[in-house]
Design a protein around this motif. Sequence first.
Motif, mmCIF file in Angstrom:
data_model
loop_
_atom_site.group_PDB
_atom_site.id
_atom_site.type_symbol
_atom_site.label_atom_id
_atom_site.label_comp_id
_atom_site.label_asym_id
_atom_site.label_seq_id
_atom_site.Cartn_x
_atom_site.Cartn_y
_atom_site.Cartn_z
ATOM 1 N N ASP A 222 -58.189 19.211 -32.277
ATOM 2 C CA ASP A 222 -58.362 18.003 -31.744
ATOM 3 C C ASP A 222 -57.373 17.520 -30.559
ATOM 4 O O ASP A 222 -57.411 16.656 -29.846
ATOM 5 C CB ASP A 222 -58.213 16.863 -32.690
ATOM 6 N N LEU A 223 -56.229 18.429 -30.534
ATOM 7 C CA LEU A 223 -55.169 18.196 -29.469
ATOM 8 C C LEU A 223 -55.552 18.759 -28.218
ATOM 9 O O LEU A 223 -55.686 19.791 -28.060
ATOM 10 C CB LEU A 223 -53.802 18.776 -30.042
ATOM 11 N N PRO A 224 -55.716 18.078 -27.000
ATOM 12 C CA PRO A 224 -55.917 18.425 -25.830
ATOM 13 C C PRO A 224 -54.790 19.381 -25.384
ATOM 14 O O PRO A 224 -53.446 19.254 -25.617
ATOM 15 C CB PRO A 224 -55.734 17.286 -24.940
ATOM 16 N N VAL A 225 -55.361 20.313 -24.501
ATOM 17 C CA VAL A 225 -54.290 21.319 -24.032
ATOM 18 C C VAL A 225 -53.534 20.442 -22.877
ATOM 19 O O VAL A 225 -53.950 20.074 -22.063
ATOM 20 C CB VAL A 225 -54.803 22.375 -23.150
ATOM 21 N N THR A 226 -52.104 20.713 -23.146
ATOM 22 C CA THR A 226 -51.299 19.990 -22.196
ATOM 23 C C THR A 226 -51.017 20.723 -20.940
ATOM 24 O O THR A 226 -50.796 22.089 -21.127
ATOM 25 C CB THR A 226 -49.715 19.461 -22.740
ATOM 26 N N MET A 227 -50.647 20.136 -19.981
ATOM 27 C CA MET A 227 -50.321 20.662 -18.772
ATOM 28 C C MET A 227 -48.948 19.859 -18.026
ATOM 29 O O MET A 227 -48.823 19.132 -18.297
ATOM 30 C CB MET A 227 -51.390 20.660 -17.529
ATOM 31 N N GLN A 228 -48.265 20.891 -17.234
ATOM 32 C CA GLN A 228 -47.064 20.215 -16.718
ATOM 33 C C GLN A 228 -47.375 19.333 -15.510
ATOM 34 O O GLN A 228 -48.020 19.725 -14.649
ATOM 35 C CB GLN A 228 -46.236 21.457 -15.987
ATOM 36 N N GLU A 229 -46.958 18.217 -15.409
ATOM 37 C CA GLU A 229 -47.430 17.040 -14.585
ATOM 38 C C GLU A 229 -46.241 16.967 -13.696
ATOM 39 O O GLU A 229 -46.549 16.467 -12.541
ATOM 40 C CB GLU A 229 -47.757 15.722 -15.279
ATOM 41 N N LYS A 230 -44.884 17.003 -14.008
ATOM 42 C CA LYS A 230 -43.806 16.516 -13.329
ATOM 43 C C LYS A 230 -43.110 17.757 -12.781
ATOM 44 O O LYS A 230 -42.638 18.813 -13.176
ATOM 45 C CB LYS A 230 -42.442 15.927 -14.172
ATOM 46 N N LEU A 231 -43.535 17.845 -11.290
ATOM 47 C CA LEU A 231 -43.184 19.064 -10.458
ATOM 48 C C LEU A 231 -42.132 18.552 -9.584
ATOM 49 O O LEU A 231 -41.993 17.563 -9.025
ATOM 50 C CB LEU A 231 -44.535 19.565 -9.742
ATOM 51 N N ASP A 232 -41.328 19.629 -9.186
ATOM 52 C CA ASP A 232 -40.404 19.368 -8.114
ATOM 53 C C ASP A 232 -40.125 20.863 -7.308
ATOM 54 O O ASP A 232 -40.045 21.708 -7.862
ATOM 55 C CB ASP A 232 -39.081 18.701 -8.929
ATOM 56 N N LEU A 233 -39.706 20.443 -6.067
ATOM 57 C CA LEU A 233 -39.106 21.810 -5.537
ATOM 58 C C LEU A 233 -37.650 21.949 -6.288
ATOM 59 O O LEU A 233 -36.969 20.976 -6.108
ATOM 60 C CB LEU A 233 -38.992 21.190 -3.954
ATOM 61 N N ILE A 234 -37.417 23.125 -6.284
ATOM 62 C CA ILE A 234 -36.156 23.751 -6.613
ATOM 63 C C ILE A 234 -35.644 24.483 -5.761
ATOM 64 O O ILE A 234 -36.274 25.709 -5.323
ATOM 65 C CB ILE A 234 -36.175 24.431 -8.146
ATOM 66 N N LEU A 235 -34.211 24.350 -5.313
ATOM 67 C CA LEU A 235 -33.488 25.387 -4.422
ATOM 68 C C LEU A 235 -32.494 25.902 -4.844
ATOM 69 O O LEU A 235 -31.551 25.124 -5.521
ATOM 70 C CB LEU A 235 -33.255 24.687 -2.992
ATOM 71 N N ASN A 236 -32.160 27.254 -4.658
ATOM 72 C CA ASN A 236 -30.973 27.739 -4.859
ATOM 73 C C ASN A 236 -30.128 28.350 -3.618
ATOM 74 O O ASN A 236 -30.542 28.962 -2.900
ATOM 75 C CB ASN A 236 -31.216 29.267 -5.797
ATOM 76 N N LEU A 237 -29.018 27.728 -3.415
ATOM 77 C CA LEU A 237 -28.229 27.622 -1.987
ATOM 78 C C LEU A 237 -27.590 28.954 -2.121
ATOM 79 O O LEU A 237 -27.296 29.482 -1.049
ATOM 80 C CB LEU A 237 -27.423 26.514 -2.077
ATOM 81 N N LYS A 238 -27.227 29.577 -3.187
ATOM 82 C CA LYS A 238 -26.257 30.838 -3.096
ATOM 83 C C LYS A 238 -27.322 31.991 -2.931
ATOM 84 O O LYS A 238 -27.270 32.812 -2.022
ATOM 85 C CB LYS A 238 -25.712 31.317 -4.453
ATOM 86 N N ALA A 239 -28.683 31.689 -3.422
ATOM 87 C CA ALA A 239 -29.579 32.886 -2.706
ATOM 88 C C ALA A 239 -30.084 32.550 -1.386
ATOM 89 O O ALA A 239 -30.485 33.876 -0.698
ATOM 90 C CB ALA A 239 -30.851 32.524 -3.942
ATOM 91 N N ALA A 240 -29.883 31.361 -0.876
ATOM 92 C CA ALA A 240 -30.370 31.128 0.402
ATOM 93 C C ALA A 240 -29.516 31.816 1.283
ATOM 94 O O ALA A 240 -29.736 32.768 2.333
ATOM 95 C CB ALA A 240 -30.189 29.634 0.859
ATOM 96 N N GLU A 241 -28.161 31.786 0.961
ATOM 97 C CA GLU A 241 -27.211 32.422 1.832
ATOM 98 C C GLU A 241 -27.181 34.150 1.630
ATOM 99 O O GLU A 241 -27.046 34.778 2.653
ATOM 100 C CB GLU A 241 -25.718 32.006 1.192
ATOM 101 N N ALA A 242 -27.740 34.486 0.456
ATOM 102 C CA ALA A 242 -27.836 36.080 0.152
ATOM 103 C C ALA A 242 -28.999 36.386 0.913
ATOM 104 O O ALA A 242 -29.045 37.734 1.238
ATOM 105 C CB ALA A 242 -27.771 36.292 -1.178
ATOM 106 N N GLN A 243 -29.850 35.651 1.236
ATOM 107 C CA GLN A 243 -31.216 36.003 2.006
ATOM 108 C C GLN A 243 -31.277 35.607 3.296
ATOM 109 O O GLN A 243 -32.297 35.782 4.035
ATOM 110 C CB GLN A 243 -32.322 35.419 1.020
#
Length: 361
Positions: free
Chosen positions: A319-340
């Motif tokens: 009887d429990l509905p399948v849940t889904m992720q509702e709270k979404l946000d952009l996530i950035l990695n600044l160290k990865a940005a420098e490396a790439q």
Amino acid sequence: MKKKLWAPLMLGVAMLVVSACGNNNSNGNSANGESGASSSPSASASASASAPAADDGKQFKIAISQIVEHPSLDATREGFLAALKDNGIEEGVNLTLDYNNAQDDPTNNLSIAQKLASEKNDLILAIATPSAQAIVQNVKDSPVLFAAVTDPLDAKLVTDLEKPGGNVSGASDTNPAAITQLMDFIASDFPNVKTVGVVINEGEPNAVVMSKKAEEALSAHGIKLVKAAVTNTSEVKQAAESLVGRVDAFYITLDNKVVSGVDAIIQVANENKLPFFSSDRDTVEKGAFATVGFKYFDHGYQAGLMAVDVLKNGKNIGDLPVTMQEKLDLILNLKAAEAQGITVTDAMKQKVQDQETNIIQ
């Protein structure tokens, strides 16, 4: 004589009652639990308020089937257990836990499912689509929860997301909007990207569904998706290298074999200055540049609250509905940005809602 015996007896009973009341103060809180509860305060508080005390004498037996070890799936399991602990179900206290890892081996995965089908568990958690499929096909007598599953309908785990029925429900780790938002971000903030390469195991339904959604979203911007197929983790580096010179950026889905070998993609992306976009936060924390997503600990915590509803609140899992992720946000990695070789602009940062949490320094 009877009066002399009766008085000590009453005193002893009174002392036992006082002792029992003094021990009845367990609330299931812990350092790890607080971390999970803080991300889902309203849900956690609701479950805690209606749950019986941890020391009501009931013992629980839960089995977990996990297809492979990698950060997202491990965090899912940790979040699940934290939600249980926050609500008075704790390993070593009133919980017996049977954790099984298939090490990405289909034979092991099936054997685990068959073993659990022959045992009596109060609940089984299946982490990732292959584990969930094997468990659902084999286990009919125990409540089954799934987590880290992208498309429960396509995987044939349930036929209805709102009323799954039977002995199965769970938490989906995706929201189609997350893929579209990430592809829109690539198109708007990386004007030089005309082709995106995806390393993919097309034997995994999750990967196929997500890559198709990404391809549709990119196509709307005139960007082409180029695939490099793998059948196991050892092929990931070679597949990534095969895309160098043919694509302007990398992307991966929630693909267990690929995510398990993601260090190789990070290495190739860094060496060739190719922006690397992923579908999960854990991969960004490892070294991909960006995703639109959430914490897998929170995802597991959400599944754990569903388990509490079944185990302590008497809910029927079907009887429990399948849940889904509702709270979404952009996530950035600044160290990865420098490396790439990526220049992170103010415009990019302004698209991150929770900059303190989701801009990784």
